[in-house]
Scaffold this motif. Sequence first.
Motif, short mmCIF file in Angstrom:
data_model
loop_
_atom_site.label_atom_id
_atom_site.label_comp_id
_atom_site.label_asym_id
_atom_site.label_seq_id
_atom_site.Cartn_x
_atom_site.Cartn_y
_atom_site.Cartn_z
N THR A 1 0.83 -1.21 0.00
CA THR A 1 0.00 0.00 0.00
C THR A 1 0.85 1.25 0.00
O THR A 1 0.60 2.20 -0.77
N VAL A 2 1.86 1.28 0.85
CA VAL A 2 2.74 2.46 0.93
C VAL A 2 3.50 2.65 -0.38
O VAL A 2 3.66 3.78 -0.86
N MET A 3 3.95 1.56 -0.98
CA MET A 3 4.67 1.66 -2.25
C MET A 3 3.74 2.10 -3.38
O MET A 3 4.13 2.89 -4.24
N GLU A 4 2.51 1.62 -3.37
CA GLU A 4 1.56 1.97 -4.42
C GLU A 4 1.26 3.47 -4.43
O GLU A 4 1.13 4.08 -5.49
N VAL A 5 1.13 4.06 -3.24
CA VAL A 5 0.81 5.49 -3.18
C VAL A 5 2.05 6.34 -3.43
O VAL A 5 2.06 7.22 -4.31
N ASN A 6 3.12 6.10 -2.67
CA ASN A 6 4.28 6.99 -2.71
C ASN A 6 5.12 6.83 -3.97
O ASN A 6 5.66 7.82 -4.48
N TYR A 7 5.23 5.61 -4.48
CA TYR A 7 6.08 5.39 -5.65
C TYR A 7 5.24 5.20 -6.92
O TYR A 7 5.34 6.00 -7.86
N LEU A 8 4.42 4.17 -6.95
CA LEU A 8 3.67 3.89 -8.18
C LEU A 8 2.66 4.98 -8.49
O LEU A 8 2.39 5.28 -9.66
N GLY A 9 2.10 5.60 -7.45
CA GLY A 9 1.17 6.70 -7.68
C GLY A 9 1.87 7.87 -8.35
O GLY A 9 1.35 8.46 -9.31
N ALA A 10 3.05 8.22 -7.86
CA ALA A 10 3.83 9.30 -8.49
C ALA A 10 4.21 8.93 -9.91
O ALA A 10 4.11 9.76 -10.83
N LEU A 11 4.64 7.69 -10.12
CA LEU A 11 5.01 7.23 -11.45
C LEU A 11 3.82 7.32 -12.41
O LEU A 11 3.96 7.78 -13.55
#
Length: 254
Positions: free
Chosen positions: A103-113
Amino acid sequence: MTKTTHHPAGLRDAVVLVTGAAGSIGTALRRVLAGEGAVVVGVDLSADPGAGILACDITDEAQVRAVVEQVVAEHGRLDVLVNNAGISAIGTIDDHGVGTHRTVMEVNYLGALTCILAALPHLRASRGSVVTLGSVAGFAPVVGRPAYVAAKHAVTGLMEALRPELAPDGVHVGMVHPTFVTSRLVTTEGSQVRSETGAQVTPEDVAAAVVDVVRHRRDRALVGRTAYLAWHASRLAPRTYARLMTRRLRQETP
């Protein structure tokens, strides 16, 4: 702060898209950018038409692309993307499972990407800027939040890789790394009480740094004395930095 070779650029009439626009930093960003004369469009999970915020889940690629196209259709261009949306998870490696890390990776990284990929054709056309909110956790170890540190390192690495790749297209890539902010970042379920060290900065401090990075097309800004100290100490004496930071955070945990 590190300058690029570009000349300073104003924000008057620039069309700026801000993610995480309903939060404290997002609110400060909308206010400060509007004060610079920018046309500001915010996105968050829930719409707020009165504040100029559109509903968009940045982890949903279709929603992101639809919102970006809506902004361009209504305003004719997109000059700046500010990746501000973020979520944290506070606790040791034993406190959270893979789902929390995802969840944290999806928002902070993949969301930005996802936002960058949707905005990039328009930023190339305007020779604009993409600025991402990082953290001290994006370049140095911060005890008690491994999922957040991993995600912020990931998005910082992405931006550092994109900077030289997009420079020939005239697209500026910047990072803003604040220390602990006085407002509370949204956290995942099961997070512990937040620990912090050093003087905190305000959402307005962060917003001012974003404006400075965009206006002068800087590579990065370190916001707060602790961020400056962490940046240099983590590079010059990484083991000493990690030991002192861990001791301070554990001492200051309620």
